[in-house]
Design an enzyme around this catalytic site. Sequence first.
Site, mmCIF file in Angstrom:
data_model
loop_
_atom_site.group_PDB
_atom_site.id
_atom_site.type_symbol
_atom_site.label_atom_id
_atom_site.label_comp_id
_atom_site.label_asym_id
_atom_site.label_seq_id
_atom_site.Cartn_x
_atom_site.Cartn_y
_atom_site.Cartn_z
ATOM 1 N N ARG A 24 -0.482 -9.906 13.506
ATOM 2 C CA ARG A 24 -1.524 -10.078 13.481
ATOM 3 C C ARG A 24 -2.343 -8.936 13.740
ATOM 4 O O ARG A 24 -3.540 -9.135 14.087
ATOM 5 C CB ARG A 24 -2.637 -10.958 13.808
ATOM 6 C CG ARG A 24 -2.140 -12.702 13.607
ATOM 7 C CD ARG A 24 -1.773 -13.094 11.978
ATOM 8 N NE ARG A 24 -1.418 -14.233 11.436
ATOM 9 C CZ ARG A 24 -2.734 -15.366 11.752
ATOM 10 N NH1 ARG A 24 -3.546 -15.285 11.597
ATOM 11 N NH2 ARG A 24 -1.997 -16.838 11.526
ATOM 12 N N ARG A 28 -8.941 -10.800 12.277
ATOM 13 C CA ARG A 28 -10.358 -10.896 11.969
ATOM 14 C C ARG A 28 -10.614 -10.122 13.304
ATOM 15 O O ARG A 28 -12.389 -9.779 14.208
ATOM 16 C CB ARG A 28 -10.484 -12.182 12.894
ATOM 17 C CG ARG A 28 -10.778 -12.755 10.890
ATOM 18 C CD ARG A 28 -10.442 -14.168 11.368
ATOM 19 N NE ARG A 28 -9.362 -15.005 11.788
ATOM 20 C CZ ARG A 28 -8.912 -16.715 12.163
ATOM 21 N NH1 ARG A 28 -10.530 -16.792 12.097
ATOM 22 N NH2 ARG A 28 -7.915 -16.495 12.316
ATOM 23 N N ARG A 37 -13.833 -7.934 5.317
ATOM 24 C CA ARG A 37 -13.563 -9.178 4.882
ATOM 25 C C ARG A 37 -14.535 -10.020 3.898
ATOM 26 O O ARG A 37 -15.059 -11.142 3.688
ATOM 27 C CB ARG A 37 -12.731 -10.286 4.838
ATOM 28 C CG ARG A 37 -12.841 -11.601 6.158
ATOM 29 C CD ARG A 37 -11.830 -12.278 4.812
ATOM 30 N NE ARG A 37 -11.552 -13.519 5.786
ATOM 31 C CZ ARG A 37 -12.262 -14.709 4.492
ATOM 32 N NH1 ARG A 37 -13.378 -13.406 3.373
ATOM 33 N NH2 ARG A 37 -11.892 -15.977 5.032
ATOM 34 N N ASP A 74 -0.168 -13.614 3.765
ATOM 35 C CA ASP A 74 0.037 -14.757 4.561
ATOM 36 C C ASP A 74 1.248 -15.318 3.736
ATOM 37 O O ASP A 74 2.310 -15.486 2.785
ATOM 38 C CB ASP A 74 -1.154 -15.902 4.180
ATOM 39 C CG ASP A 74 -1.618 -16.470 5.136
ATOM 40 O OD1 ASP A 74 -1.847 -15.952 6.452
ATOM 41 O OD2 ASP A 74 -1.312 -17.468 4.879
ATOM 42 N N TYR A 150 2.981 -27.454 6.881
ATOM 43 C CA TYR A 150 1.823 -27.305 5.898
ATOM 44 C C TYR A 150 1.755 -27.594 4.600
ATOM 45 O O TYR A 150 0.524 -28.714 4.446
ATOM 46 C CB TYR A 150 2.133 -25.689 6.089
ATOM 47 C CG TYR A 150 1.218 -24.757 7.159
ATOM 48 C CD1 TYR A 150 -0.122 -24.879 7.331
ATOM 49 C CD2 TYR A 150 2.612 -24.336 7.285
ATOM 50 C CE1 TYR A 150 -0.273 -24.330 8.390
ATOM 51 C CE2 TYR A 150 1.099 -23.364 8.836
ATOM 52 C CZ TYR A 150 0.277 -23.469 9.599
ATOM 53 O OH TYR A 150 0.237 -23.103 10.616
HETATM 54 O O1 1CP Z 1 -1.402 -7.780 10.210
HETATM 55 C C1 1CP Z 1 -0.841 -8.918 10.023
HETATM 56 O O2 1CP Z 1 0.302 -9.869 10.989
HETATM 57 C C2 1CP Z 1 -1.597 -9.976 8.694
HETATM 58 C C3 1CP Z 1 -1.084 -10.177 8.006
HETATM 59 C C4 1CP Z 1 -0.780 -12.196 8.039
HETATM 60 C C5 1CP Z 1 0.471 -12.471 8.556
HETATM 61 C C6 1CP Z 1 1.654 -11.670 8.438
HETATM 62 C C7 1CP Z 1 -1.516 -12.831 8.008
HETATM 63 C C8 1CP Z 1 -2.734 -12.330 7.530
HETATM 64 N N1 1CP Z 1 -0.902 -13.796 8.449
HETATM 65 C C9 1CP Z 1 0.271 -13.952 8.591
HETATM 66 C C10 1CP Z 1 1.771 -14.815 8.666
HETATM 67 C C11 1CP Z 1 0.372 -17.046 8.943
HETATM 68 N N2 1CP Z 1 -0.234 -17.165 8.537
HETATM 69 C C12 1CP Z 1 1.833 -17.635 9.997
HETATM 70 C C13 1CP Z 1 3.167 -16.968 10.608
HETATM 71 C C14 1CP Z 1 2.507 -16.020 12.296
HETATM 72 C C15 1CP Z 1 1.863 -16.770 13.113
HETATM 73 O O3 1CP Z 1 2.452 -17.706 13.707
HETATM 74 O O4 1CP Z 1 0.438 -16.391 13.692
HETATM 75 C C16 1CP Z 1 0.629 -18.272 10.162
HETATM 76 C C17 1CP Z 1 1.139 -19.743 10.896
HETATM 77 C C18 1CP Z 1 -0.115 -18.189 8.735
HETATM 78 C C19 1CP Z 1 -1.053 -19.215 8.195
HETATM 79 C C20 1CP Z 1 -2.298 -18.666 8.857
HETATM 80 N N3 1CP Z 1 -2.735 -17.761 8.028
HETATM 81 C C21 1CP Z 1 -3.393 -19.640 9.891
HETATM 82 C C22 1CP Z 1 -3.077 -19.939 10.437
HETATM 83 C C23 1CP Z 1 -3.911 -21.979 10.449
HETATM 84 C C24 1CP Z 1 -3.891 -23.087 11.354
HETATM 85 O O5 1CP Z 1 -4.061 -23.026 12.225
HETATM 86 O O6 1CP Z 1 -1.891 -23.359 11.428
HETATM 87 C C25 1CP Z 1 -4.329 -19.417 9.294
HETATM 88 C C26 1CP Z 1 -6.443 -18.764 9.845
HETATM 89 C C27 1CP Z 1 -3.874 -18.148 8.570
HETATM 90 C C28 1CP Z 1 -5.572 -16.896 7.664
HETATM 91 C C29 1CP Z 1 -4.877 -15.632 7.775
HETATM 92 N N4 1CP Z 1 -3.494 -14.620 7.858
HETATM 93 C C30 1CP Z 1 -3.619 -13.960 7.964
HETATM 94 C C31 1CP Z 1 -5.339 -13.263 8.672
HETATM 95 C C32 1CP Z 1 -6.042 -11.982 8.549
HETATM 96 C C33 1CP Z 1 -6.339 -14.575 8.510
HETATM 97 C C34 1CP Z 1 -7.746 -15.327 8.505
HETATM 98 C C35 1CP Z 1 -8.380 -15.339 7.443
HETATM 99 C C36 1CP Z 1 -9.749 -14.404 7.566
HETATM 100 O O7 1CP Z 1 -9.689 -14.233 8.052
HETATM 101 O O8 1CP Z 1 -10.659 -15.468 7.197
#
Ligand code: 1CP
Length: 343
Positions: A24, A28, A37, A74, A150
Amino acid sequence: MNNSNFLKALRLEKNTVPPIWFMRQAGRYLPEYQKIRRGYKNFLDMCKEPRTCAELALQPIERFDLDASILFSDILTIPDAFDLGLAFHEGEGPKFSNPISNPQDIAKLQSFEMEKLSYVYKAVEETKRILPSNLPLIGFCGSPWTLAAYSIEGGGSKDFAKTKQFLFQHPKAVKDYLEIITDACFQYLKQQVLCGVNALQIFDSWADLLSPEDLETYSLEYTRKLTRRLKEDAVTSNTPIILFEKAPQKAISDILFKDLSCISLHWSESIAKVSEDIKGQFAIQGNLNPSFLLESDEVIQVEVQKISNVMRDFPGFIFNLGHGITPDIKPEKVQVMIDAVRT
Ligand code: 1CP
């Protein structure tokens, strides 16, 4: 490119200074991310803009001079391509308007149309175009199990109670769905490689929901099928694969298999123990607890030092966090961590 410290580490070659990237790394916690964003209501709309994705992937590289970049997208793009209706509403996590609620929903799924995710492949191309030419780009997908969780839960959750009940009541339907997702993941990752990614990571972010037996039956079996297909395909056979397992109820050495190059180690694992168990067979990426980045500079330096001491002579070490960085972390603290690794 092949001489990059990151790809060298994945081939178990030693580096004098470990390559660094972190999960990540675009997101954010960065003010420059927040700025872009704010221009999008739904996070998914931002993921559908290849140029924006490329720009976001580049942000942490420019700020911290990292050793690898990760595609900005994502893991939930695949369930969305099955028309589960993904949205990220203001201030909330992901939500599916049309989740998998019963076995009939699985039976009537349309087959995976790879082209629905062409915005992701374009993002890969666009990112490769603007990244420094020797900087590796990591492509990724969720593990079939994590994507199924999910899809059934309808979004994120603390305990995934709905998913656990569904699994208990409909194990056969879940296995059917996992097959479908595995095939989609294969096509998706292959397309990312065709468009230029240099390594792949599979995120099994909900491995910890499963008992040791169920982890084997519902997660690892499908991850292995996926990686087998990647290794048998001429396009993807040479692309190194990293697996992230979040706090699995099984020893890492009993999880790994030969099609993998590297384990991305969750912060709850002992890197000392795992590195002893798998030395010379797999690379290790990890595993600083991201919460330490909320502490003083001294605490960060001490914790980095602990990992560096253990991993000094380990062939194939990549410095990373033990899970994704959280939005409450200050970028200056990340710089403290990076300086501590590199000095
Ligand atoms: O630099 C990077 O890594 C950005 C690319 C990236 C990756 C590899 C994002 C952007 N998401 C992911 C993978 C991802 N997404 C995972 C696997 C990694 C981990 O375990 O953390 C998972 C579980 C998700 C699902 C997801 N997407 C969540 C978690 C939900 C939960 O509570 O179970 C969330 C909050 C997102 C949104 C998201 N994805 C990425 C970003 C930057 C964001 C935030 C969105 C925003 O700005 O509101």
